[in-house]
Write an enzyme that holds these catalytic residues in place. Sequence first.
Site, PDB file in Angstrom:
ATOM      1  N   LYS A 122      44.167  34.670  38.539  1.00 27.55           N
ATOM      2  CA  LYS A 122      44.230  33.508  39.720  1.00 27.55           C
ATOM      3  C   LYS A 122      45.238  33.748  40.590  1.00 27.55           C
ATOM      4  O   LYS A 122      46.227  34.478  40.362  1.00 27.55           O
ATOM      5  CB  LYS A 122      44.622  32.528  38.753  1.00 27.55           C
ATOM      6  CG  LYS A 122      43.528  31.824  37.615  1.00 27.55           C
ATOM      7  CD  LYS A 122      43.755  30.501  36.801  1.00 27.55           C
ATOM      8  CE  LYS A 122      43.913  29.405  37.803  1.00 27.55           C
ATOM      9  NZ  LYS A 122      42.623  28.673  38.198  1.00 27.55           N
ATOM     10  N   SER A 123      44.854  32.986  41.780  1.00 27.65           N
ATOM     11  CA  SER A 123      45.732  33.105  42.956  1.00 27.65           C
ATOM     12  C   SER A 123      47.321  32.799  42.661  1.00 27.65           C
ATOM     13  O   SER A 123      48.261  33.309  43.275  1.00 27.65           O
ATOM     14  CB  SER A 123      45.136  32.741  44.119  1.00 27.65           C
ATOM     15  OG  SER A 123      45.015  31.252  43.848  1.00 27.65           O
ATOM     16  N   GLU A 178      45.842  41.393  30.087  1.00 27.79           N
ATOM     17  CA  GLU A 178      47.240  42.281  30.410  1.00 27.79           C
ATOM     18  C   GLU A 178      47.555  41.647  31.661  1.00 27.79           C
ATOM     19  O   GLU A 178      47.102  41.654  32.502  1.00 27.79           O
ATOM     20  CB  GLU A 178      46.614  43.954  30.493  1.00 27.79           C
ATOM     21  CG  GLU A 178      47.720  44.796  30.765  1.00 27.79           C
ATOM     22  CD  GLU A 178      48.206  44.808  32.102  1.00 27.79           C
ATOM     23  OE1 GLU A 178      49.303  45.218  32.482  1.00 27.79           O
ATOM     24  OE2 GLU A 178      47.246  45.010  32.967  1.00 27.79           O
ATOM     25  N   ALA A 220      48.855  35.944  41.108  1.00 31.95           N
ATOM     26  CA  ALA A 220      48.650  37.067  41.881  1.00 31.95           C
ATOM     27  C   ALA A 220      50.021  36.556  43.309  1.00 31.95           C
ATOM     28  O   ALA A 220      50.644  37.739  43.574  1.00 31.95           O
ATOM     29  CB  ALA A 220      47.553  36.890  42.646  1.00 31.95           C
TER      30      ALA A 220
END
EC number: 3.5.4.13
Length: 190
Positions: A113-114, A139, A117
């Site tokens: 998911k942004s 992970e 990120a």
Amino acid sequence: MSIKSDKWIRRMADQHGMIEPFEANQVKMAADGQKLISYGTSSYGYDIRCADEFKVFTNINSTIVDPKNFDPNSFVEVSGKGYCIIPPNSFALARTVEYFRIPRSVLTVCLGKSTYARCGIIVNVTPFEPEWEGYVTLEFSNTTPLPAKIYANEGVAQVLFFESDEECDVSYKDRAGKYQGQVGVTLPRP
């Protein structure tokens, strides 16, 4: 091979138990009104959650990371807090809240998911192969020089479902894949 829509995902979850537990819509708010990192069905995917079970990598034994001979003592178990703190430039493993049963004609790709990120936290998950089933081992890599926080029971990644025009000759189940039916955070198996 085509990507599958929210209608297909709902139908497969309801009629075939493809995802359990299943959330038919996007959940963005907790019952108490607190904002969540969203999870549930989206237009062309399903946003998965991680359970409150983590294995955080530590290098206290100064070992070499060897996927053929992995030392389980390289991890510290963390659970019951509702979150996990990943040390700088380290990683943690977790498992999904959801249990998956992938149809024979379907392959999934999972993307982080942004929200994570954009904080330097990378989520890595390998494809769910045809007829694979189990809880997904996730992970999380902390690429930053600071500790990073992962929230349990909130969205961490999105699964995209692709259906082939024809079924494969040999599925993951047929070849008795080594991660078939995994139930917890699963370490590398040679």
